[in-house]
Design an enzyme around this catalytic site. Structure first.
Site, short mmCIF file in Angstrom:
data_model
loop_
_atom_site.label_atom_id
_atom_site.label_comp_id
_atom_site.label_asym_id
_atom_site.label_seq_id
_atom_site.Cartn_x
_atom_site.Cartn_y
_atom_site.Cartn_z
N SER A 63 0.80 -1.24 0.00
CA SER A 63 0.00 0.00 0.00
C SER A 63 0.83 1.28 0.00
CB SER A 63 -0.91 0.03 1.22
OG SER A 63 -2.04 -0.73 0.96
N LYS A 66 0.43 3.51 -2.86
CA LYS A 66 -0.79 4.30 -3.09
C LYS A 66 -0.55 5.81 -3.19
CE LYS A 66 -3.89 0.85 -1.00
NZ LYS A 66 -4.61 0.50 0.23
N TYR A 190 -3.12 -2.85 -10.43
CA TYR A 190 -2.96 -2.41 -9.03
C TYR A 190 -2.09 -3.42 -8.26
CZ TYR A 190 -4.27 -2.13 -4.10
OH TYR A 190 -4.23 -2.08 -2.74
N TYR A 242 -5.26 4.49 7.82
CA TYR A 242 -6.58 3.83 7.87
C TYR A 242 -7.33 4.15 9.17
CZ TYR A 242 -4.22 0.98 4.28
OH TYR A 242 -3.53 0.54 3.19
N VAL A 260 1.07 -3.76 4.05
CA VAL A 260 0.93 -5.04 4.76
C VAL A 260 2.19 -5.89 4.78
CG1 VAL A 260 -1.55 -5.50 4.71
CG2 VAL A 260 -0.15 -6.08 2.74
#
Ligand code: GLU
Length: 427
Positions: A63, A66, A190, A242, A260
């Site tokens: 992530s 992103k 992605y 998050y 992660v």
């Protein structure tokens, strides 16, 4: 002398305590990672990289890709178009929630998977194929890291074999018309972006690129527009962690993104990039030891973005009015330090208080920088002094105040020293 910074980083690794948490196991390849790897790196925005631990060992960026893909979508499509499709509100939800805003049907932000898949689809031209999009993303991330990064095909295949949740999100996005491409292509692209291999050193350098407003610290290349870097850091600050974003904001207080695989990237705008890596994760999906190290470093080194800076030394270093031989008055106002809104306001207030003079000298020899707001404020001050009848002179040998012709009535005369005023009487 050997710099104490690497020793400090090594101490952080020793002091971060026993490991707790679990490896992400929904991606088979991550479940077999070595859980004991541990690294921390810090990059200054002028390109010095400090490292400790397993800083050269590679892992998938996940992530942490992103923010960079969001940056590319912003650079390609512009902010209004990207905002049409992805909002910037914290969701307070887990990263893989199947969620959209109730009325607009937009993903809440580009850091959760729904928004990240949409940002991926916004890169380049909507007609581009998967390889073209992935290649552009790989190139941007490589430019930020300062070396060629590659997609780890095994990691990609492994995540694709279990990508049920992301496929569900992508189909939801397609059914609401948020993405126009085939959902399977968007998930494939992605997942490749998430499988790009990085080291902790790469992440610190990439963080420093954002901290430097889009300029890569070692190559000096502008890889992102300044406004894009600002937008990305803002969204990282509010949404990057998050459902632990509030806790992170109050304790660590740095714009950040976790992944992660166990990485965390954090940036202190105008100062540095920081990265940690340790694969065991807490219940929010953030590296357990990574969070501990960032918390401790933020507190030790005063990195919290909301920590009010020490009040700067007075901006107006000296302010003197002299009587010249012909009886007219000359005022010499000497400034120091870095000028931004509040310090320029102080100057304006001081100058507005004085009596009218025939000559106003602004002495900037001890000013280190003038930001755009301060430059405009000082230009307006000089313009008004001229309208009031004063002649204006600048003592600015290093050209820290870059005035445009239309900003002042007459461009002030530039002096290199105060010699022209020698011998005049102080009043
Ligand atoms: N590739 C991962 C996923 O989409 C990234 C998640 C993360 O790193 O938080 O599930």
């Amino acid at each position: 002398m050997r710099s104490p910074v690497p020793d400090y980083l090594a101490e952080m690794l020793r002091a971060c305590g026993d490991d707790a948490g679990a490896l992400a196991d929904y991606i088979p390849e991550l479940a077999s990672a070595d859980p004991d790897r541990l690294a921390v790196c810090l990059s200054t925005i002028d390109g010095t990289l400090y490292r400790a631990g397993d800083s050269d060992s590679e892992f998938s960026v996940q992530s942490i890709s992103k923010p960079f893909v969001y940056a590319l979508a912003l650079a390609d499509r512009g902010l209004p178009e990207v905002l049409r499709w992805i909002d910037v509100e914290p969701s307070g939800e887990a990263f893989d929630e199947l969620s959209l805003e109730r009325d607009s049907r937009r993903p809440r932000n580009p850091m959760i998977n729904a928004g990240a898949l949409t940002a991926h689809a916004l890169v380049g031209d909507p007609e581009d194929d998967v390889d073209t999009r992935v290649e552009r993303i790989r190139r941007l991330m490589s430019a930020c890291a300062g070396r060629e990064l590659q997609v780890d095909r095994r990691m990609y295949e492994s995540e694709m074999s279990q990508a049920y949740r992301n496929l569900a999100i992508a189909h939801m996005l397609r059914s609401y018309g948020v993405i126009s491409q085939d959902p399977r292509d968007v998930v494939s692209g992605y997942t490749q972006q998430c499988a790009i291999s990085v080291t902790t050193g790469d992440l610190a350098t990439m963080a420093a690129t954002l901290a430097a407003g889009g300029v890569q610290p070692t190559t000096g290349e502008r890889v992102l527009p300044m406004q894009v870097a600002r937008q990305v850091l803002s969204v990282m600050m509010t949404c990057g962690m998050y459902d632990a974003a509030g806790d992170w904001m109050t304790t660590v207080g740095l714009p950040a993104k976790s992944g992660v695989s166990g990485g965390i990237l954090a940036a202190l705008p105008g100062q540095l990039g920081l990265a940690v890596f340790s694969p065991r994760l807490d219940s929010h999906g953030h590296s357990t030891r990574g969070v501990r190290i960032c918390t401790r470093m933020s507190s030790d080194m005063g990195l919290h973005i909301m920590q009010a800076p020490e009040p700067a030394r007075s901006t107006v270093r000296r302010d003197r009015t002299l009587r010249r031989a012909d009886g007219s008055l000359a005022r010499v106002c000497s400034l120091q330090g870095a000028l931004q809104f509040s310090s320029a306001e102080r100057v304006l207030r001081t100058v507005a208080d004085g009596r009218s003079v025939a000559l106003f000298v602004l002495d900037l020899r001890r000013v280190s920088s003038v930001n755009d707001a301060a430059r405009r404020m000082l230009a307006e001050m000089l313009r008004r002094l001229q309208v009031d009848g004063a002649e204006v002179a600048l003592l600015d040998p290093d050209h820290v105040l870059d005035l445009a012709e239309q900003e002042v009535v007459r461009l002030p005369e530039r002096w290199s020293s105060l010699a022209p005023l020698a011998g005049h009487v102080r009043v």
